[in-house]
Design a protein around this motif. Structure first.
Motif, PDB file in Angstrom:
ATOM      1  N   GLY A  69     -37.724  69.731  -6.888  1.00 53.78           N
ATOM      2  CA  GLY A  69     -37.160  70.339  -7.749  1.00 53.78           C
ATOM      3  C   GLY A  69     -35.965  71.521  -7.243  1.00 53.78           C
ATOM      4  N   PHE A  70     -35.941  71.385  -6.113  1.00 55.12           N
ATOM      5  CA  PHE A  70     -34.970  72.218  -5.288  1.00 55.12           C
ATOM      6  C   PHE A  70     -34.197  71.200  -4.281  1.00 55.12           C
ATOM      7  CE2 PHE A  70     -37.671  75.194  -7.130  1.00 55.12           C
ATOM      8  CZ  PHE A  70     -36.788  76.373  -7.540  1.00 55.12           C
ATOM      9  N   ALA A  71     -34.039  70.103  -4.662  1.00 56.25           N
ATOM     10  CA  ALA A  71     -33.302  69.115  -3.630  1.00 56.25           C
ATOM     11  C   ALA A  71     -31.974  68.764  -3.950  1.00 56.25           C
ATOM     12  CB  ALA A  71     -34.084  68.052  -3.652  1.00 56.25           C
ATOM     13  N   SER A  72     -31.345  68.101  -3.079  1.00 59.73           N
ATOM     14  CA  SER A  72     -29.866  67.697  -3.333  1.00 59.73           C
ATOM     15  C   SER A  72     -29.896  66.319  -3.924  1.00 59.73           C
ATOM     16  CB  SER A  72     -29.143  67.869  -2.344  1.00 59.73           C
ATOM     17  OG  SER A  72     -27.658  67.771  -2.603  1.00 59.73           O
ATOM     18  N   LYS A  73     -28.930  65.999  -4.898  1.00 57.62           N
ATOM     19  CA  LYS A  73     -28.718  64.522  -5.371  1.00 57.62           C
ATOM     20  C   LYS A  73     -27.652  63.718  -4.413  1.00 57.62           C
ATOM     21  CE  LYS A  73     -28.738  65.932  -9.705  1.00 57.62           C
ATOM     22  NZ  LYS A  73     -28.541  65.682 -11.236  1.00 57.62           N
ATOM     23  N   THR A  74     -26.778  64.403  -4.237  1.00 59.08           N
ATOM     24  CA  THR A  74     -25.399  64.148  -3.720  1.00 59.08           C
ATOM     25  C   THR A  74     -25.206  64.823  -2.713  1.00 59.08           C
ATOM     26  OG1 THR A  74     -24.874  63.214  -5.704  1.00 59.08           O
ATOM     27  CG2 THR A  74     -23.292  63.163  -3.934  1.00 59.08           C
ATOM     28  N   CYS A  75     -24.983  64.051  -1.388  1.00 63.26           N
ATOM     29  CA  CYS A  75     -24.811  64.630   0.049  1.00 63.26           C
ATOM     30  C   CYS A  75     -23.922  64.021   0.834  1.00 63.26           C
ATOM     31  CB  CYS A  75     -26.200  64.909   0.930  1.00 63.26           C
ATOM     32  SG  CYS A  75     -27.444  65.548  -0.176  1.00 63.26           S
ATOM     33  N   SER A 113     -20.484  68.959  16.307  1.00 64.73           N
ATOM     34  CA  SER A 113     -20.893  69.591  15.342  1.00 64.73           C
ATOM     35  C   SER A 113     -21.108  69.135  14.019  1.00 64.73           C
ATOM     36  CB  SER A 113     -20.138  71.080  14.884  1.00 64.73           C
ATOM     37  OG  SER A 113     -18.613  70.502  14.590  1.00 64.73           O
ATOM     38  N   VAL A 114     -21.758  69.336  13.038  1.00 63.87           N
ATOM     39  CA  VAL A 114     -21.908  68.771  11.757  1.00 63.87           C
ATOM     40  C   VAL A 114     -21.923  69.815  10.729  1.00 63.87           C
ATOM     41  CG1 VAL A 114     -23.078  66.488  12.697  1.00 63.87           C
ATOM     42  CG2 VAL A 114     -24.528  68.543  12.056  1.00 63.87           C
ATOM     43  N   LYS A 115     -21.557  69.329   9.565  1.00 68.69           N
ATOM     44  CA  LYS A 115     -21.782  70.030   8.501  1.00 68.69           C
ATOM     45  C   LYS A 115     -22.255  69.242   7.257  1.00 68.69           C
ATOM     46  CE  LYS A 115     -19.155  72.991   5.047  1.00 68.69           C
ATOM     47  NZ  LYS A 115     -17.683  73.553   4.646  1.00 68.69           N
ATOM     48  N   ILE A 116     -23.812  69.650   6.864  1.00 66.19           N
ATOM     49  CA  ILE A 116     -24.360  68.837   6.005  1.00 66.19           C
ATOM     50  C   ILE A 116     -24.149  69.388   4.513  1.00 66.19           C
ATOM     51  CG2 ILE A 116     -26.562  68.064   5.234  1.00 66.19           C
ATOM     52  CD1 ILE A 116     -26.664  69.148   8.710  1.00 66.19           C
ATOM     53  N   VAL A 117     -23.492  68.709   3.700  1.00 61.27           N
ATOM     54  CA  VAL A 117     -23.271  69.399   2.415  1.00 61.27           C
ATOM     55  C   VAL A 117     -24.123  68.763   1.278  1.00 61.27           C
ATOM     56  CG1 VAL A 117     -21.213  69.347   0.735  1.00 61.27           C
ATOM     57  CG2 VAL A 117     -20.461  69.594   3.176  1.00 61.27           C
ATOM     58  N   PHE A 118     -24.564  69.607   0.306  1.00 60.23           N
ATOM     59  CA  PHE A 118     -25.413  69.413  -0.587  1.00 60.23           C
ATOM     60  C   PHE A 118     -24.762  69.677  -2.022  1.00 60.23           C
ATOM     61  CE2 PHE A 118     -28.071  71.414   3.063  1.00 60.23           C
ATOM     62  CZ  PHE A 118     -28.650  70.110   3.120  1.00 60.23           C
ATOM     63  N   ALA A 119     -23.884  68.489  -2.448  1.00 62.28           N
ATOM     64  CA  ALA A 119     -22.868  68.918  -3.365  1.00 62.28           C
ATOM     65  C   ALA A 119     -23.824  69.031  -4.653  1.00 62.28           C
ATOM     66  CB  ALA A 119     -22.078  67.479  -3.541  1.00 62.28           C
ATOM     67  N   GLU A 120     -24.756  68.794  -4.976  1.00 62.48           N
ATOM     68  CA  GLU A 120     -25.350  68.478  -6.389  1.00 62.48           C
ATOM     69  C   GLU A 120     -26.975  68.699  -6.326  1.00 62.48           C
ATOM     70  OE1 GLU A 120     -25.372  66.111 -10.502  1.00 62.48           O
ATOM     71  OE2 GLU A 120     -24.467  65.177  -8.851  1.00 62.48           O
ATOM     72  N   SER A 121     -27.529  69.525  -6.821  1.00 63.86           N
ATOM     73  CA  SER A 121     -28.805  70.071  -6.724  1.00 63.86           C
ATOM     74  C   SER A 121     -29.594  69.713  -8.015  1.00 63.86           C
ATOM     75  CB  SER A 121     -28.921  71.571  -6.684  1.00 63.86           C
ATOM     76  OG  SER A 121     -30.408  71.900  -6.718  1.00 63.86           O
ATOM     77  N   THR A 122     -30.987  69.252  -7.631  1.00 62.11           N
ATOM     78  CA  THR A 122     -31.619  69.100  -9.089  1.00 62.11           C
ATOM     79  C   THR A 122     -32.133  70.229  -9.747  1.00 62.11           C
ATOM     80  OG1 THR A 122     -33.584  68.934  -7.499  1.00 62.11           O
ATOM     81  CG2 THR A 122     -32.674  66.876  -7.737  1.00 62.11           C
ATOM     82  N   ASP A 123     -31.926  71.301  -8.884  1.00 59.78           N
ATOM     83  CA  ASP A 123     -32.129  72.742  -9.934  1.00 59.78           C
ATOM     84  C   ASP A 123     -31.117  72.910 -10.654  1.00 59.78           C
ATOM     85  OD1 ASP A 123     -33.295  75.428 -10.198  1.00 59.78           O
ATOM     86  OD2 ASP A 123     -31.742  75.870  -8.944  1.00 59.78           O
TER      87      ASP A 123
END
Length: 140
Positions: A69-75, A113-123
């Motif tokens: 319910g609070f995950a990311s759909k597109t990353c 280094s890395v940057k993990i981007v959570f572009a769209e949430s299921t919330d």
């Protein structure tokens, strides 16, 4: 042999923390190996997590565990070696559930280094809840 790169990370940053309550929902809870704690982002998109490693490394796997319910759909993951501009390393699409999810980096991926981007949430409000984040790899 791949090992955790986040356990010895030099720096980590996050895009936001729910209600700025870092004592309860801060970035430190991403790496503490405690199933009871988590990082909660505030609302808005995109959300992201940045991790700088001790040394340049070959990246093998990305481990994530969301709250359903609070995950990311597109990353996607952006990576950079010291002194270089960041570039997109891979896109990935997590499931909206509570399981530990493992994503494999493309062969030959190297980064400091890395940057993990959570572009769209299921919330609906764009919040992300993440119980675990780990990057596995080995030194160059």
């Amino acid at each position: 042999m791949a090992a955790s790169l986040t356990q010895t990370a030099v720096t980590s940053r996050v895009s936001s923390v729910l209600n700025r309550d870092v004592k309860q929902f801060g970035k430190k809870f991403l790496f503490d190996n405690n199933e009871e704690t988590c990082w909660n982002s505030d609302q808005g998109k995109p959300q992201w997590v940045y991790v700088e490693f001790q040394e340049p490394s070959h990246l093998k796997e990305l481990h994530l565990q969301f709250q359903g319910g609070f995950a990311s759909k597109t990353c996607w993951v952006e990576g950079s070696l010291q002194g270089d501009d960041a570039s997109k390393v891979m896109d990935f699409y997590p499931k909206d559930d509570n399981t530990l999810q493992i994503f494999h980096f493309p062969d030959g991926t190297r980064a400091s280094s890395v940057k993990i981007v959570f572009a769209e949430s299921t919330d609906f409000f764009g919040r992300i809840t993440l119980y675990k984040l780990d990057v596995l790899g080995s030194a160059l």
